[in-house]
Design an enzyme around this catalytic site. Structure first.
Site, PDB file in Angstrom:
ATOM      1  N   HIS A 371     127.030  52.392  90.557  1.00  0.00           N
ATOM      2  CA  HIS A 371     127.649  52.078  89.401  1.00  0.00           C
ATOM      3  C   HIS A 371     128.347  50.833  89.432  1.00  0.00           C
ATOM      4  O   HIS A 371     129.303  50.333  88.550  1.00  0.00           O
ATOM      5  CB  HIS A 371     128.506  53.199  89.211  1.00  0.00           C
ATOM      6  CG  HIS A 371     129.608  53.605  90.400  1.00  0.00           C
ATOM      7  ND1 HIS A 371     130.344  52.725  91.070  1.00  0.00           N
ATOM      8  CD2 HIS A 371     129.661  54.551  91.236  1.00  0.00           C
ATOM      9  CE1 HIS A 371     131.224  53.194  92.045  1.00  0.00           C
ATOM     10  NE2 HIS A 371     130.576  54.337  92.311  1.00  0.00           N
TER      11      HIS A 371
ATOM     12  N   GLY B  50     127.893  62.172  96.259  1.00  0.00           N
ATOM     13  CA  GLY B  50     127.498  60.983  97.225  1.00  0.00           C
ATOM     14  C   GLY B  50     127.743  59.594  96.230  1.00  0.00           C
ATOM     15  O   GLY B  50     127.975  59.930  95.180  1.00  0.00           O
ATOM     16  N   CYS B  51     127.867  58.484  96.569  1.00  0.00           N
ATOM     17  CA  CYS B  51     128.471  57.570  95.523  1.00  0.00           C
ATOM     18  C   CYS B  51     127.152  57.207  94.853  1.00  0.00           C
ATOM     19  O   CYS B  51     127.430  56.691  93.730  1.00  0.00           O
ATOM     20  CB  CYS B  51     128.902  56.538  96.472  1.00  0.00           C
ATOM     21  SG  CYS B  51     129.869  55.099  95.230  1.00  0.00           S
ATOM     22  N   GLN B  52     125.794  57.181  95.195  1.00  0.00           N
ATOM     23  CA  GLN B  52     124.791  56.793  94.542  1.00  0.00           C
ATOM     24  C   GLN B  52     123.875  57.862  94.090  1.00  0.00           C
ATOM     25  O   GLN B  52     123.386  57.854  92.884  1.00  0.00           O
ATOM     26  CB  GLN B  52     123.925  55.869  95.296  1.00  0.00           C
ATOM     27  CG  GLN B  52     124.943  54.528  95.751  1.00  0.00           C
ATOM     28  CD  GLN B  52     123.920  53.302  95.906  1.00  0.00           C
ATOM     29  OE1 GLN B  52     122.916  53.330  95.726  1.00  0.00           O
ATOM     30  NE2 GLN B  52     124.609  52.361  95.982  1.00  0.00           N
ATOM     31  N   ARG B 117     128.586  53.896 101.331  1.00  0.00           N
ATOM     32  CA  ARG B 117     128.090  54.560  99.951  1.00  0.00           C
ATOM     33  C   ARG B 117     126.802  54.664  99.849  1.00  0.00           C
ATOM     34  O   ARG B 117     126.207  53.988  99.057  1.00  0.00           O
ATOM     35  CB  ARG B 117     128.786  53.415  99.050  1.00  0.00           C
ATOM     36  CG  ARG B 117     130.183  53.012  99.493  1.00  0.00           C
ATOM     37  CD  ARG B 117     130.665  51.879  98.399  1.00  0.00           C
ATOM     38  NE  ARG B 117     131.042  50.823  99.020  1.00  0.00           N
ATOM     39  CZ  ARG B 117     131.709  49.662  98.215  1.00  0.00           C
ATOM     40  NH1 ARG B 117     131.803  49.711  97.101  1.00  0.00           N
ATOM     41  NH2 ARG B 117     132.206  48.583  99.029  1.00  0.00           N
TER      42      ARG B 117
END
Lengths: 415, 139
Positions: A371, B50-52, B117
């Protein structure tokens, strides 16, 4: 976008430039590295690495404190670095350049310091829909603390700020406007001069987040007339952990210190402290001396190449890559503003950015996926994340060819 | 089969592949063929952020053994999830708590475990073990 009529590649000796960046010759997963994650951080030329090396080997001492030779030498060098930055931004005074640890720290410093005197309950702060989290959270937190209102400039589908809507957001409660110069996710170059002029016509100060702008374009803070301009060293081919808050003298004099401690004072008694003059009142503690020296070396380096040539060459890379990527079936570019720097965010229908990024990495290609610390922007486009390729002047069309070829292979593997 | 035997079996499977391409192709195939979690279990509280990439995981105890089901929005993550389920599902809580899970390193996927990340795989393993600890405490 229209194709450039003349090639600017000839203006730069890319081979010689690449030789200045040692990391570009390394291999990743057995493949020649292709580094397209310059928006996250840029690589460092050998002159920057040498400046840091020389500092620790030959110059290390604390600044602004000692009478001994080393301390005096490095104080001069550090203050020269400040002057290099002042000249690069065309700031009026060197003391308008405050060293920080980076863009995030600069925004936090400003938000916190500005709020102490200037924000009351019911006041309003304006940011935009394309801000990095680092230019959202400090203001959001401040608004929560002070019971102020955060207003957001909307963007179009193409990823451009809607200026008419911005004007409607301004009220007599608006106390400050903080907008990015260039979007880290979309690459959009915002019309900041216009925004500043509109804001100033109503006596509202403006902070510009220049983190993504300084590596790509020349910035003249006097011409822009911005009140504050912030950026990081590491995206500008300098070291990590150093950044800048530029502020107009009158503003910096008015604002109270943010963090206090060693180096920020004239006199201290237990009853009262008299703070130092600019910029030291904002620079508590021993600073990142090597960082400041390294950042000045980075600025000297890009100025020997010339930001105009850099911008022209990168624009050529942008057009070339945009053209090639658009031909891939199912690929959609997110952010198609008329004025863009060499940043391309995209998605591929039916595929997750994480999968694409993971496989590209296996083939030696570094891109950013996710993001990009702009979750509200992802929500606007209705995507969980994008793949972002961001180019610097040491990248080449050959690398873009290899990237596009590899990307098509990756898409086939995943489909 | 014990957890260790399944781990060894996976390591042998991966040894047959000549390069990383084949390993990832295998992971992608595993991801594509993995039975999905039931839609009713794909809720916010089953989401491991999770971040992604995101992972939904559900566990239940059947005849003293834990059965895991899961899903992910990213296919490579899903392939790794499928491997984790194949190793840990249908074992007792204590066996799961004691498992070392060395196979991840042996098949060359350690970098997916870095606590950065990335993809939530590390968080998923933690969650699987936490569920096992919870079931062990109840029994």
């Amino acid at each position: 976008m229209t194709e450039l009529k003349t090639s600017t590649s000839l203006l730069l000796n890319i081979e010689a430039i690449r030789a200045d960046f040692p990391i570009l010759s390394r291999k990743v997963n057995g493949k020649q590295l292709i580094y397209f994650d310059n928006g996250a951080t840029a690589q460092k030329p050998v002159s920057v690495i040498d400046a840091i090396d020389t500092y620790y080997k030959n110059q290390n001492a604390n600044i602004h404190r000692g009478v001994h030779t080393l301390s005096q030498e490095i104080t001069v060098a550090y203050e020269n670095a400040r002057t290099t930055i002042q000249k690069h931004l065309n700031a009026k005074h060197a003391h308008e350049i405050v060293f920080t640890s980076g863009t995030t720290a600069s925004v936090n410093l400003l938000a916190s310091s500005f709020a102490k005197k200037n924000i009351q309950a019911g006041d309003e702060i304006i940011i935009s829909a394309m801000e990095h989290h680092s230019n959202i959270l400090p203001w959001q937190q401040l608004c929560e603390e002070k019971d102020a209102l955060l207003k957001i400039i909307p963007i179009s589908k193409e990823g451009e700020l809607i200026i008419d809507e911005f004007e409607k957001l301004i009220s007599n409660k608006t106390k400050i406007i903080a907008v990015t110069h260039i979007s880290n996710t979309l690459g959009t170059i915002n019309p900041i001069k216009k925004i500043i002029a509109i804001a100033h016509s109503k006596n509202i100060p403006v902070m510009i987040d220049g983190a993504q702008a300084v590596p790509h374009t020349a910035v003249d803070v006097q011409e822009l007339d911005c009140d504050f301009y912030v950026f990081s060293g590491h995206k500008l081919f300098g070291p990590t952990g150093v950044g800048v808050l530029y502020g107009k003298e009158k503003w910096l004099n008015e604002l109270p210190p943010y963090q206090v401690g060693g180096g920020t004072i004239k006199t201290v008694t237990f009853e009262k402290t008299e703070y130092a003059d600019l910029p030291l009142k904002f620079e508590a503690g021993t600073p990142h001396i090597a960082g400041g020296i390294g950042l000045a070396a980075a600025i000297d380096y890009i100025n020997t190449i010339g930001l105009e040539k850099i911008a022209a060459y990168e624009h050529e890379l942008l057009l070339y890559a945009t053209d090639a990527l658009q031909k891939i079936d199912g690929l959609k570019i997110i952010g198609t503003a008329k004025n863009k720097v060499s940043v391309i965010s995209f998605i591929v229908e039916g595929l997750h950015p994480f999968d694409i990024g993971t496989l590209l990495d296996q083939m030696g290609i570094a891109v950013r996926t996710g993001h990009h610390c702009t979750q509200p922007l992802m929500q606007f486009y209705g995507v969980p994340g994008t793949i972002r390729a961001s180019f610097a002047f040491y990248n080449t069309k050959q690398e873009i060819d290899e990237f596009v070829k590899t990307l098509m292979r990756v898409i086939n593997m995943l489909k | 089969m014990t957890i260790e035997e399944i781990e060894n079996e996976i390591v042998e499977e991966f040894e047959m592949f000549e390069d990383w391409m084949q390993r990832y192709e295998h992971l992608i195939d595993l991801g594509k063929s993995m039975p999905m979690i039931e839609e009713k279990n794909k809720t916010e509280d089953k989401l491991i952020k999770g971040c992604q990439s995101q992972v939904w995981m559900h566990s239940e105890l059947k005849d003293g053994k834990i059965v895991y089901t899961a899903d992910s929005d990213a296919i490579i993550t899903k392939g790794m999830v499928a491997l984790m389920i194949r190793v840990l599902s249908n074992h007792t809580p204590q066996e799961i708590i004691d498992s070392k899970l060395d196979f991840i390193e042996k098949i060359g996927l350690t970098k997916h475990l870095s606590p950065t990340r990335s993809n939530g795989l590390l968080s998923m393993i933690k969650q699987m073990k936490l569920d096992a600890i919870a079931y062990a405490a109840k029994s």
